[in-house]
Write an enzyme that holds these catalytic residues in place. Structure first.
Site, short mmCIF file in Angstrom:
data_model
loop_
_atom_site.label_atom_id
_atom_site.label_comp_id
_atom_site.label_asym_id
_atom_site.label_seq_id
_atom_site.Cartn_x
_atom_site.Cartn_y
_atom_site.Cartn_z
N ASP A 42 0.85 -1.20 0.00
CA ASP A 42 0.00 0.00 0.00
C ASP A 42 0.88 1.25 0.00
O ASP A 42 1.80 1.35 0.82
CB ASP A 42 -0.85 0.05 1.28
CG ASP A 42 -2.10 -0.81 1.18
OD1 ASP A 42 -2.26 -1.51 0.17
OD2 ASP A 42 -2.91 -0.78 2.13
N LYS A 99 -8.32 0.57 -5.15
CA LYS A 99 -9.51 -0.03 -4.54
C LYS A 99 -10.79 0.68 -4.96
O LYS A 99 -10.82 1.90 -5.04
CB LYS A 99 -9.43 0.05 -3.01
CG LYS A 99 -8.35 -0.81 -2.37
CD LYS A 99 -8.44 -0.69 -0.86
CE LYS A 99 -7.19 -1.21 -0.15
NZ LYS A 99 -7.05 -2.66 -0.24
N GLY A 171 -5.38 -3.02 8.71
CA GLY A 171 -5.08 -1.86 9.53
C GLY A 171 -4.89 -2.15 11.00
O GLY A 171 -4.88 -1.23 11.82
N ARG A 183 -6.15 -20.28 6.22
CA ARG A 183 -6.28 -21.68 6.67
C ARG A 183 -7.66 -22.23 6.33
O ARG A 183 -7.79 -23.40 5.96
CB ARG A 183 -6.07 -21.78 8.17
CG ARG A 183 -4.63 -21.86 8.56
CD ARG A 183 -4.49 -22.56 9.91
NE ARG A 183 -3.12 -22.49 10.39
CZ ARG A 183 -2.15 -23.32 10.00
NH1 ARG A 183 -2.40 -24.27 9.13
NH2 ARG A 183 -0.93 -23.19 10.47
N GLY A 232 -3.25 -7.31 8.10
CA GLY A 232 -2.56 -7.42 9.38
C GLY A 232 -1.12 -7.91 9.30
O GLY A 232 -0.48 -8.11 10.33
N GLY A 253 -0.33 -3.80 3.88
CA GLY A 253 -1.01 -2.52 3.82
C GLY A 253 -0.31 -1.51 4.69
O GLY A 253 0.72 -0.94 4.31
N SER A 254 -0.84 -1.34 5.89
CA SER A 254 -0.31 -0.32 6.79
C SER A 254 1.05 -0.71 7.36
O SER A 254 1.79 0.14 7.85
CB SER A 254 -1.30 -0.11 7.93
OG SER A 254 -2.62 -0.12 7.44
#
Lengths: 312, 185
Positions: A42, A99, A171, A183, A232, A253-254
């Site tokens: 990101d 997005k 996030g 999984r 995450g 992402g973050s």
């Protein structure tokens, strides 16, 4: 029904045609195959995109706010400014994704119009339609969509998605939901492979997925498209864990640009993704990375604060 | 014969699976020690900038150049071709093995990706070229033999001695003939 859908996507258009073809499902899935073993990062401006590319990212996701900020700010999260996305496209040589909101056909068309390489119909943004996703089959641009289980993944593929990713809980910097979803998808496939044909009809009904795609998945022993992990992932070891579980690549992402030393962390996550079973290398690249992003444990979030429940 | 497939990033698994169909032992190559006992090497599709970064970080550049220098065949598809080229028109790590100038993303973005049947020297029937954000060969140096061109003259496959480069992806088709051609070098 779904067989016909796949055909409409052009997946079976591989034989007999001699002329030039564009925008086929085969090409849309093909770009995703080029992303395998890689890290998609990101970024919110051209400078970050340059850092990501220099660190070895195989693609960047252009957006105005990373999920951690969307989470903090609240309110309605929408497609980013097309001008800002174009600036990032101009300055990078790797594929650029952006997005759109779930079900927001026009945002997706706008992104296609500016020539984006990939559209993420994403639960990180506020959904525009609480019943329907975009019919992705008619687009020239490939789509990636999130999923928590096999049924959701196959529903998105039947709508035309060319990549599936775990939803995770974006996030947060907490990898637990990405692990759970990856999984679940891969475990569902393993169980499917042990079923007899006649049981698959019932299973397709149970997971609310088209039978033809259920059968195709059983025959292939994997999803008919590439599976990435997202939501995450914050450390090189997180990325390697997801690869070990069996995904084809990772979205971060973050986790990168909310950390102390983004360039270094980005490079470390790229190397850990390639060498995901080489623990000496992972140890080496994990040294002195500076502060990771401040995390939020998913178990402390209310249902209303979770993004993964968005999408149907 | 053991055929290595560079597995730093990209669609290496598709090459491995095609080699398996041809009954050839394939090995994923990520670090220098993986090259031991490998007779020929495929550089897959993916992102050439990622290959460069990870290859440098993994100490793979010199071993790959030495591998090619020892007279072992090497084939690059798309990003792999870029990684083998002497000149890519910009500053990024590469092996500099094939005397060609390659232009990245030459046909445009993903929406411009295409498939097209190709005539390829050495193959009797046409071969389906899958071009994904593909590069083209702008210049082929002395000793480089052009194997395939688009109708407008754009070079999309070439060979220089034991080096093979294609800007398209035979590993994304069901057709093993390009892989067989590489194995015959």
């Amino acid at each position: 029904m779904a067989k016909k859908t796949v055909g409409a996507n052009g997946a079976n258009g591989s034989n007999g045609s001699h002329g030039k073809q564009v925008g086929t499902y085969e090409l849309k899935k093909g770009l995703a195959q080029m992303l395998k073993g890689g890290v998609i990062m990101d970024v919110i401006n051209p400078e970050q995109a340059k850092i990501a590319e220099a660190a070895g990212a195989c693609s960047v996701m252009a957006l105005e706010r990373v999920p951690a900020d969307i989470r903090r700010d609240g309110g309605v999260a929408r497609m980013s400014d097309p001008g800002m996305i174009q600036k990032i496209m101009k300055d990078t040589t790797i594929p650029v994704m952006a997005k759109c909101r779930i079900g927001h056909y026009v945002e997706a068309k706008v992104l296609e119009a500016i020539g984006i390489d990939y559209i993420d119909e994403s639960e990180v943004l506020t959904p525009a339609d609480e019943e329907n996703h975009v019919d992705k089959r008619g687009f020239k641009v490939p789509f990636v969509c999130g999923a928590r289980n096999l049924g959701e993944a196959l529903r998105r593929i039947s709508e035309g998605a060319a990549v599936v990713r775990s939803k995770g809980e974006a996030g947060t910097g907490d990898v637990v939901e990405a692990v759970r979803h990856a999984r679940k998808i891969l475990g569902d496939i393993r169980r499917l492979k042990t079923m007899r044909r006649e049981e698959m009809f019932t299973y397709a009904k149970e997971i609310q997925a088209p039978f033809a795609l259920v059968e195709e998945t059983a025959d292939l022993g994997r999803l008919p498209v590439v599976l990435f992990a997202a939501g995450g992932i914050a450390t090189p070891a997180d990325a390697a864990l997801m690869m070990e579980i069996g995904v084809d690549g990772v979205f971060v992402g973050s986790g990168i640009f909310k950390s102390g030393d983004p360039a270094r962390r980005a490079k470390a996550i790229v190397e850990a993704t390639t060498h995901f079973r080489d623990y000496k290398i992972i140890a080496e690249v994990s040294k002195d990375l500076g502060e990771p992003m401040v995390g939020i444990s998913v178990s402390t979030l209310d249902a209303a604060q979770k993004m993964a429940g968005r999408g149907w | 014969m053991v055929v290595g497939v560079l597995a730093l990033q990209g669609d290496f698994a598709e090459h491995v699976s095609m080699l398996g169909r041809l009954g050839v032992t394939a090995r994923e190559v990520r670090v220098p020690r993986d090259l031991k006992g490998v007779d020929r090497l495929i550089l897959p599709g993916g992102e050439s900038t990622t290959f460069g970064k990870v290859a440098v970080a993994s100490g793979m550049m010199a071993p790959l150049i030495a591998f090619a220098g020892a007279g072992r065949p090497m084939w690059g598809t798309c990003a792999g071709l870029i990684f083998m080229a002497k000149d890519v028109g910009r500053d990024q790590p590469g092996l500099g093995l094939m005397d060609v100038t390659v232009r990245r993303n030459a046909f445009g973005r993903q929406v411009d990706s295409f498939t097209q049947d190709l005539k390829i020297l050495g193959l009797r029937a046409p071969f389906k070229g899958v071009f994904i954000r593909a590069p083209l060969i702008e210049r082929a140096g002395k000793g480089v033999k052009v194997l395939s061109k688009l109708e407008d003259g754009t070079i999309v496959a070439a060979r220089q001695g034991l080096f093979l480069g294609t800007s398209f992806h035979p590993e994304l088709t069901d057709d093993p003939r390009m892989h067989a051609l590489f194995l015959s070098l």
